[in-house]
Design an enzyme around this catalytic site. Sequence first.
Site, PDB file in Angstrom:
ATOM      1  N   SER A 119      24.657   9.564  34.256  1.00 49.22           N
ATOM      2  CA  SER A 119      23.231   8.716  33.897  1.00 49.22           C
ATOM      3  C   SER A 119      22.192   9.189  34.776  1.00 49.22           C
ATOM      4  O   SER A 119      21.174   8.648  34.513  1.00 49.22           O
ATOM      5  CB  SER A 119      23.493   7.255  34.151  1.00 49.22           C
ATOM      6  OG  SER A 119      24.137   7.233  35.393  1.00 49.22           O
ATOM      7  N   HIS A 140      23.770  11.402  27.158  1.00 48.14           N
ATOM      8  CA  HIS A 140      24.022  10.176  27.916  1.00 48.14           C
ATOM      9  C   HIS A 140      23.975   8.887  26.821  1.00 48.14           C
ATOM     10  O   HIS A 140      23.135   8.711  25.968  1.00 48.14           O
ATOM     11  CB  HIS A 140      22.654   9.921  28.700  1.00 48.14           C
ATOM     12  CG  HIS A 140      22.934   8.936  29.388  1.00 48.14           C
ATOM     13  ND1 HIS A 140      21.712   8.267  29.825  1.00 48.14           N
ATOM     14  CD2 HIS A 140      23.863   8.039  30.003  1.00 48.14           C
ATOM     15  CE1 HIS A 140      21.983   7.096  30.693  1.00 48.14           C
ATOM     16  NE2 HIS A 140      23.271   7.048  30.772  1.00 48.14           N
ATOM     17  N   GLU A 152      20.616   9.636  24.636  1.00 47.95           N
ATOM     18  CA  GLU A 152      19.715  10.439  25.411  1.00 47.95           C
ATOM     19  C   GLU A 152      20.177  11.769  25.629  1.00 47.95           C
ATOM     20  O   GLU A 152      21.099  12.076  26.431  1.00 47.95           O
ATOM     21  CB  GLU A 152      19.582   9.714  26.611  1.00 47.95           C
ATOM     22  CG  GLU A 152      18.313  10.066  27.456  1.00 47.95           C
ATOM     23  CD  GLU A 152      17.888   9.293  28.698  1.00 47.95           C
ATOM     24  OE1 GLU A 152      18.903   8.776  29.385  1.00 47.95           O
ATOM     25  OE2 GLU A 152      16.866   9.535  29.141  1.00 47.95           O
ATOM     26  N   ASN A 191      17.203   5.303  32.510  1.00 50.79           N
ATOM     27  CA  ASN A 191      17.380   4.785  33.526  1.00 50.79           C
ATOM     28  C   ASN A 191      16.533   4.683  35.047  1.00 50.79           C
ATOM     29  O   ASN A 191      16.463   3.915  35.931  1.00 50.79           O
ATOM     30  CB  ASN A 191      18.769   5.598  34.387  1.00 50.79           C
ATOM     31  CG  ASN A 191      20.083   4.902  34.019  1.00 50.79           C
ATOM     32  OD1 ASN A 191      20.189   3.672  33.743  1.00 50.79           O
ATOM     33  ND2 ASN A 191      21.173   5.724  33.943  1.00 50.79           N
TER      34      ASN A 191
END
Length: 394
Positions: A119, A140, A152, A191
């Site tokens: 992440s 991701h 992602e 993130n």
Amino acid sequence: MFEKIAVIGAGTMGHGIAEIVALKGYVVFMCDVSEEILQGAIKKIEWSLRKMVEKGKLSHDDLTSALNRIKTTTNLAEAVKDSELIIEAVPENLELKKEIFSKLDKMTCAETILGTNTSSLPISEIASVTSKPDKVVGIHFFNPPVLMPLVEIVCGDKTSSQTVDRVLTFVKTLDKQAIVCRKDVPGFVVNRILEALIQEAAWIVYRGEASILEVDSAVKYRAKLPMGLFELSDYVGIDVLYSAGKAIQDRDKGVIISPLFEECYKNGWYGKKSGKGFYTYTGDFWEKPKIPPELADKVRLEEIFAPAVNAAAWLLRNKVVEKEELDKAVMLGLNFPEGILQMADKWGIDVIVQVLRSKQSRYGEYYRPDPLLEEMVANNRLGIKTRGGFYEYA
Ligand code: CAA
């Protein structure tokens, strides 16, 4: 497109990824270090598939076929043999990931794509231990993978466009949508924004400006996010968000972890999985904290969201992602009701900059408004009120 896929790591994300991949017809080898972990993972997959059957989203036959397509093994070589795509989802520890990628490099053929579900760890550094960094890519998923529509795709410095295209095609076959994070920046797209948001919520509570319930109520009932930010932290895991935040903080100070968050992490209060986080839990699988709607007006949304808008501006200015993709990322990866840039246009870019400046004067340089926001204010691009901000308005 791929005959066989291997998922390395059968934890929260690994088992969810194996489940979604098997549901879409792929044979998947799920690998972890013990039989016990693998059996636990299969139980969770069964629970999730049964939920879908209960809700009429899946037939019983499809449940059985999906389960039959999932093979488990503790032997890495067996898992990856003949796999054309590997998705690693082991704990967020760079050395561990490098060790695994070094092994994967030797165990797989030249064409195999080596994906990592990290992440926030650097894709390029993970790729550096392999002989084929052009085939290493971030894939991701979001928690829970079976329900969240976004994947992602993250490019390392040497990831080839052919690898990205193959993974994009694969993601389509999962009925998911993808965004491409074009640079290997700390936190990638989602993130980087999420950590800025969650840590700000925790700073606000730490500084005594509002309570956990007041922040969560505002976020859930006024901003209309699916969960409060503390509720979400408990759900995803405070340990997971702490290590993602720490990776960003250590690499470029794109976020600063609040002492409140740190305290939970150090005490092992990881959230739902440990029975205590910001809230306490009795152990029911799908238990939700009670967040009173009447507390929703106690804190301004701009105070909570301004650092996340700043992070979004940083991503745009550094050409990590296009603005439409950025908004799509938060809408599909975090289930925001609208994009964060759209929200900022509604609040007013000048208001966001004022909030950031005020925090900067009280709490330091982390809050300095991004030059992109300053430029927008200087050019009177304040959002909806001036008919132009991140977007144009008629
Ligand atoms: N499989 C199948 N069903 C599941 C499930 C799963 N894995 N998990 C939950 N469910 C079920 C629940 O049991 C519940 O069933 P019942 O109705 O029978 O009780 C149902 O799904 C959930 O229904 P709700 O109406 O209560 O939930 P919801 O509509 O709010 O949706 C949610 C749930 C999609 C998780 C939503 O709350 C949400 O979007 N939350 C935000 C999640 C998020 O932001 N995820 C990303 C985190 S960041 C991340 O993952 C990246 C990282 O690297 C850290």
